[in-house]
Design an enzyme around this catalytic site. Sequence first.
Site, PDB file in Angstrom:
ATOM      1  N   SER A   1       1.084  -0.769   0.022  1.00 17.76           N
ATOM      2  CA  SER A   1      -0.445   0.357  -0.105  1.00 17.76           C
ATOM      3  C   SER A   1       0.640   1.646   0.122  1.00 17.76           C
ATOM      4  CB  SER A   1      -1.216  -0.327   1.411  1.00 17.76           C
ATOM      5  OG  SER A   1      -1.680   0.906   1.066  1.00 17.76           O
TER       6      SER A   1
ATOM      7  N   TYR B   1      -3.140  -1.032  10.199  1.00 19.20           N
ATOM      8  CA  TYR B   1      -2.537  -1.808   9.475  1.00 19.20           C
ATOM      9  C   TYR B   1      -1.786  -1.136   8.166  1.00 19.20           C
ATOM     10  CZ  TYR B   1      -3.880  -1.274   3.990  1.00 19.20           C
ATOM     11  OH  TYR B   1      -4.421  -1.025   2.651  1.00 19.20           O
TER      12      TYR B   1
END
Length: 284
Positions: free
Chosen positions: A177, A190
């Site tokens: 990400s 996350y």
Amino acid sequence: MRDFPTPPFPSQPQNVPGSQRKMEPYPDCGESYTGHNRLEGKVALITGADSGIGRAVAIAYAREGADVAIAYLNEHEDAQETARWVESAGRQCLLLPGDLAQKQHCYDIVEKTVSQFGRIDILVNNAAFQLSHETLEDIDDDEWVKTFDTNITAIFRICQAALPSMPKGSSIINTSSVNSDDPSPSLLAYATTKGAIANFTAGLAQLLGKKGIRVNSVAPGPIWTPLIPSTMPDEAVTHFGSKTPLGRPGQPVEVAPIYVLLGSDEASYISGSRYAVTGGKPIL
């Protein structure tokens, strides 16, 4: 050039893990994607492939000639819709529901894929879990562990289990990400796992080079998937992606092509790399 939806988006709160069929606007997962036989005869195992990026990759892979095993949590209707797209492309599809935070399930999805198809040529570790919090104190221990078990420990387990069934020339693609570079403080757990995925990928590529297996990661920016309305505050969903240079979130179909390249034989000398699909925001 195609026009894609731009914010603001309507309010649409959902429960985790979210359902694609309830989203507005409906995500574009490449239902109009045209394949060119770049993955002809290959077998792919894709986690988190019931919706979002995983669905887009599954559709693209099928239309490029691959049979696809789809691992997902419990959104059966979304998964069945993905399977219909795969099968309409003339390819086989294996559905593998269950929780990747559970150690045994990581092994089971590999065993069932190999039992059905005989091997794994492309392994896409894409499944992820996240929740938003404004303070460190709001993150409880169980949630932290679940996030790590789902997002990074599962990748380790699946890679280890799949390796004996991956021939020379195979490809592992892990979804990292933009948060691996620029962590959002409200997505602390996350974002931390996404940094770990980038690091794991770089190291694993060096370990597996002698086996002729390539390992790369893709670092998406804000992509319009069920993870967004099911885990983010309403205001963040309404303006999701507006701060990117392109002024909008990406659609899953816009991420899929890099997974096709990295899974194909055309990428035979590409390994240990991370590829940004961020709408213009650089990563280091």
